[in-house]
Design a protein around this motif. Structure first.
Motif, PDB file in Angstrom:
ATOM      1  N   LEU A  66      12.903   8.686   2.097  1.00 23.49           N
ATOM      2  CA  LEU A  66      14.108   9.513   1.998  1.00 23.49           C
ATOM      3  C   LEU A  66      14.574   9.700   0.549  1.00 23.49           C
ATOM      4  CD1 LEU A  66      16.200  11.131   3.498  1.00 23.49           C
ATOM      5  CD2 LEU A  66      17.509   9.026   3.853  1.00 23.49           C
ATOM      6  N   PRO A  67      14.747   8.618  -0.244  1.00 26.05           N
ATOM      7  CA  PRO A  67      15.154   8.842  -1.640  1.00 26.05           C
ATOM      8  C   PRO A  67      14.121   9.608  -2.450  1.00 26.05           C
ATOM      9  CG  PRO A  67      14.659   6.531  -1.254  1.00 26.05           C
ATOM     10  CD  PRO A  67      14.691   7.186   0.076  1.00 26.05           C
ATOM     11  N   LEU A  68      12.831   9.425  -2.125  1.00 24.70           N
ATOM     12  CA  LEU A  68      11.797  10.173  -2.835  1.00 24.70           C
ATOM     13  C   LEU A  68      11.856  11.657  -2.471  1.00 24.70           C
ATOM     14  CD1 LEU A  68       8.732   7.754  -2.685  1.00 24.70           C
ATOM     15  CD2 LEU A  68      10.025   8.445  -4.710  1.00 24.70           C
ATOM     16  N   PHE A  69      12.117  11.955  -1.201  1.00 24.40           N
ATOM     17  CA  PHE A  69      12.258  13.342  -0.768  1.00 24.40           C
ATOM     18  C   PHE A  69      13.404  14.014  -1.523  1.00 24.40           C
ATOM     19  CE2 PHE A  69      14.116  16.599   1.957  1.00 24.40           C
ATOM     20  CZ  PHE A  69      13.012  17.338   2.340  1.00 24.40           C
ATOM     21  N   TRP A  70      14.531  13.338  -1.578  1.00 28.29           N
ATOM     22  CA  TRP A  70      15.688  13.896  -2.294  1.00 28.29           C
ATOM     23  C   TRP A  70      15.451  13.930  -3.795  1.00 28.29           C
ATOM     24  CZ3 TRP A  70      19.794  10.807   0.965  1.00 28.29           C
ATOM     25  CH2 TRP A  70      19.970  11.457   2.194  1.00 28.29           C
ATOM     26  N   ALA A  71      14.726  12.927  -4.323  1.00 25.58           N
ATOM     27  CA  ALA A  71      14.425  12.922  -5.756  1.00 25.58           C
ATOM     28  C   ALA A  71      13.533  14.108  -6.117  1.00 25.58           C
ATOM     29  CB  ALA A  71      13.751  11.615  -6.148  1.00 25.58           C
ATOM     30  N   GLY A  72      12.554  14.413  -5.257  1.00 30.04           N
ATOM     31  CA  GLY A  72      11.699  15.572  -5.503  1.00 30.04           C
ATOM     32  C   GLY A  72      12.486  16.868  -5.474  1.00 30.04           C
ATOM     33  N   ALA A  73      13.413  16.970  -4.521  1.00 33.65           N
ATOM     34  CA  ALA A  73      14.247  18.168  -4.445  1.00 33.65           C
ATOM     35  C   ALA A  73      15.149  18.286  -5.676  1.00 33.65           C
ATOM     36  CB  ALA A  73      15.099  18.123  -3.171  1.00 33.65           C
ATOM     37  N   ALA A  74      15.719  17.159  -6.107  1.00 40.57           N
ATOM     38  CA  ALA A  74      16.583  17.177  -7.288  1.00 40.57           C
ATOM     39  C   ALA A  74      15.791  17.504  -8.548  1.00 40.57           C
ATOM     40  CB  ALA A  74      17.277  15.820  -7.442  1.00 40.57           C
ATOM     41  N   PHE A  75      14.570  16.976  -8.626  1.00 42.40           N
ATOM     42  CA  PHE A  75      13.720  17.241  -9.791  1.00 42.40           C
ATOM     43  C   PHE A  75      13.403  18.727  -9.890  1.00 42.40           C
ATOM     44  CE2 PHE A  75       9.798  16.805 -12.335  1.00 42.40           C
ATOM     45  CZ  PHE A  75      10.279  15.960 -13.328  1.00 42.40           C
ATOM     46  N   ALA A  76      13.069  19.338  -8.751  1.00 45.00           N
ATOM     47  CA  ALA A  76      12.792  20.778  -8.742  1.00 45.00           C
ATOM     48  C   ALA A  76      14.035  21.573  -9.115  1.00 45.00           C
ATOM     49  CB  ALA A  76      12.286  21.195  -7.357  1.00 45.00           C
ATOM     50  N   ALA A  77      15.193  21.128  -8.646  1.00 42.63           N
ATOM     51  CA  ALA A  77      16.438  21.831  -8.968  1.00 42.63           C
ATOM     52  C   ALA A  77      16.744  21.769 -10.460  1.00 42.63           C
ATOM     53  CB  ALA A  77      17.595  21.222  -8.171  1.00 42.63           C
ATOM     54  N   LEU A  78      16.363  20.668 -11.113  1.00 39.27           N
ATOM     55  CA  LEU A  78      16.571  20.548 -12.550  1.00 39.27           C
ATOM     56  C   LEU A  78      15.681  21.495 -13.343  1.00 39.27           C
ATOM     57  CD1 LEU A  78      16.933  16.674 -12.994  1.00 39.27           C
ATOM     58  CD2 LEU A  78      18.729  18.397 -13.201  1.00 39.27           C
ATOM     59  N   VAL A  79      14.458  21.705 -12.832  1.00 41.11           N
ATOM     60  CA  VAL A  79      13.493  22.560 -13.534  1.00 41.11           C
ATOM     61  C   VAL A  79      13.766  24.038 -13.258  1.00 41.11           C
ATOM     62  CG1 VAL A  79      11.030  23.125 -13.746  1.00 41.11           C
ATOM     63  CG2 VAL A  79      11.766  20.746 -13.510  1.00 41.11           C
ATOM     64  N   LEU A  80      14.359  24.334 -12.114  1.00 40.24           N
ATOM     65  CA  LEU A  80      14.550  25.722 -11.685  1.00 40.24           C
ATOM     66  C   LEU A  80      15.281  26.595 -12.701  1.00 40.24           C
ATOM     67  CD1 LEU A  80      14.216  27.809  -9.416  1.00 40.24           C
ATOM     68  CD2 LEU A  80      16.406  27.002  -8.488  1.00 40.24           C
ATOM     69  N   PRO A  81      16.403  26.158 -13.305  1.00 34.45           N
ATOM     70  CA  PRO A  81      17.083  27.038 -14.273  1.00 34.45           C
ATOM     71  C   PRO A  81      16.189  27.467 -15.425  1.00 34.45           C
ATOM     72  CG  PRO A  81      18.511  25.223 -13.635  1.00 34.45           C
ATOM     73  CD  PRO A  81      17.168  24.924 -13.062  1.00 34.45           C
ATOM     74  N   ASN A  82      15.343  26.565 -15.923  1.00 27.83           N
ATOM     75  CA  ASN A  82      14.430  26.925 -17.009  1.00 27.83           C
ATOM     76  C   ASN A  82      13.415  27.962 -16.548  1.00 27.83           C
ATOM     77  OD1 ASN A  82      13.245  26.519 -19.709  1.00 27.83           O
ATOM     78  ND2 ASN A  82      11.545  25.623 -18.576  1.00 27.83           N
ATOM     79  N   ALA A  83      12.929  27.811 -15.306  1.00 28.44           N
ATOM     80  CA  ALA A  83      11.965  28.774 -14.768  1.00 28.44           C
ATOM     81  C   ALA A  83      12.607  30.157 -14.640  1.00 28.44           C
ATOM     82  CB  ALA A  83      11.455  28.300 -13.403  1.00 28.44           C
ATOM     83  N   VAL A  84      13.828  30.213 -14.130  1.00 21.66           N
ATOM     84  CA  VAL A  84      14.531  31.489 -13.983  1.00 21.66           C
ATOM     85  C   VAL A  84      14.788  32.117 -15.354  1.00 21.66           C
ATOM     86  CG1 VAL A  84      16.689  32.559 -13.238  1.00 21.66           C
ATOM     87  CG2 VAL A  84      15.585  30.858 -11.787  1.00 21.66           C
ATOM     88  N   ARG A  85      15.177  31.281 -16.310  1.00 21.06           N
ATOM     89  CA  ARG A  85      15.466  31.786 -17.653  1.00 21.06           C
ATOM     90  C   ARG A  85      14.228  32.426 -18.276  1.00 21.06           C
ATOM     91  NH1 ARG A  85      17.215  27.554 -19.215  1.00 21.06           N
ATOM     92  NH2 ARG A  85      19.434  27.936 -18.857  1.00 21.06           N
ATOM     93  N   VAL A  86      13.071  31.769 -18.159  1.00 23.76           N
ATOM     94  CA  VAL A  86      11.834  32.290 -18.746  1.00 23.76           C
ATOM     95  C   VAL A  86      11.399  33.576 -18.062  1.00 23.76           C
ATOM     96  CG1 VAL A  86       9.371  31.824 -19.087  1.00 23.76           C
ATOM     97  CG2 VAL A  86      11.057  30.048 -19.568  1.00 23.76           C
ATOM     98  N   LEU A  87      11.476  33.599 -16.738  1.00 24.91           N
ATOM     99  CA  LEU A  87      10.998  34.769 -15.994  1.00 24.91           C
ATOM    100  C   LEU A  87      11.875  36.000 -16.228  1.00 24.91           C
ATOM    101  CD1 LEU A  87       9.981  33.097 -12.609  1.00 24.91           C
ATOM    102  CD2 LEU A  87       8.477  33.956 -14.387  1.00 24.91           C
ATOM    103  N   THR A  88      13.176  35.800 -16.438  1.00 23.07           N
ATOM    104  CA  THR A  88      14.058  36.945 -16.651  1.00 23.07           C
ATOM    105  C   THR A  88      14.063  37.422 -18.107  1.00 23.07           C
ATOM    106  OG1 THR A  88      15.921  35.408 -16.906  1.00 23.07           O
ATOM    107  CG2 THR A  88      15.577  36.393 -14.727  1.00 23.07           C
TER     108      THR A  88
END
Length: 263
Positions: free
Chosen positions: A112-134
């Motif tokens: 359970l904590p690993l599942f949430w940690a993976g989701a949180a990790f992706a959420a942290l990276v997401l803004p950078n991905a959106v910034r680069v793509l736009t």
């Protein structure tokens, strides 16, 4: 257990997991506005930084309703993760003994904590991905992103990393259940590392190599930590069976050469 009983057990576990997701999705329906605002935040931040128009566009008549169902389902998967993770482990080891039930609870407690940690990790990276793509949007142009495309990408991105972080726990669960020996995981470590980097390269839509390494390294570290736990478990079980005069899990005896090593 006969094949028919296995299939019956699989169907039962799937139904129970699905009911849990539906219950979570019902709660997610009422949390839709807050979650949608959070998922849209990376785009709004980019628009504010550049002083341009970057927003989500609902192109069809039923697109907004369709996306509400999808986001509610996404929330349901996250909220019900303790329940369906337990169903997964319960299917791997049907007819649990009292000791195996403790393993089941430990599996959920670790997954359970690993599942949430993976989701949180992706959420942290997401803004950078959106910034680069736009960044490819020409100056003075308006970037109206299709809601279906954007929100589906974000939810898949987060869930993919959440599940990837749980896979090492499944490795340990299969070894503790006696389904897969640690040596099998050890022989495939090169493929595991390659898969982690390919997965990260596909799931990070940014052109820089650093993002791929940042996402791949935690997965590799979790794999080798899980491998170490599996090795220690197999050694302990082999010592116990040797002391009891029983064959090891791979069918060999202490005086015999290890068939896997000999191969």
């Amino acid at each position: 257990m006969p094949l028919r009983e296995h299939l019956s057990e699989l169907r039962r576990r799937i139904v129970l997991a699905a009911l849990g997701v539906v219950a979570g999705a019902t709660v997610g329906w009422f949390l839709y506005d807050r979650v949608f605002a959070a998922l849209q935040e990376p785009l709004l931040s980019v628009a504010e930084e550049r002083g341009s128009i970057v927003s989500v566009n609902f192109a069809g008549l039923i697109t907004a309703v369709d996306m509400k169902f999808k986001v509610a389902f996404f929330i349901g998967v996250v909220l019900s993760s303790p329940w369906w993770l337990y169903q997964l482990w319960a299917f791997i080891t049907p007819g649990l003994t009292r000791k195996e039930r403790r393993y089941a609870y430990s599996f959920v407690a670790a997954a359970l904590p690993l599942f949430w940690a993976g989701a949180a990790f992706a959420a942290l990276v997401l803004p950078n991905a959106v910034r680069v793509l736009t960044e490819f949007t020409p100056e003075g142009a308006t970037n109206l992103i299709d809601a279906q495309t954007y929100l589906s990408f974000v939810m898949r991105f987060i869930l993919a990393f959440a599940v990837a972080f749980v896979l090492p726990v499944i490795m340990v669960a299969l070894t503790f259940a006696g389904v897969v020996r640690a040596r099998a995981w050890a022989r495939g470590w090169r493929w595991a590392v390659l898969t982690a980097f390919v997965f990260s390269a596909v799931m990070t839509p940014t052109p820089d190599v650093l993002s791929m390494f940042v996402l791949a390294m935690p997965i590799c570290v979790l794999y080798f930590v899980a491998l170490g736990i599996c090795v220690l478990h197999d050694r302990r079980v082999d010592r116990q069976r040797d002391a009891a005069g029983l064959p090891r899990l791979d069918g060999s005896w202490p005086s015999e050469p290890d068939p896997e090593v000999a191969a």
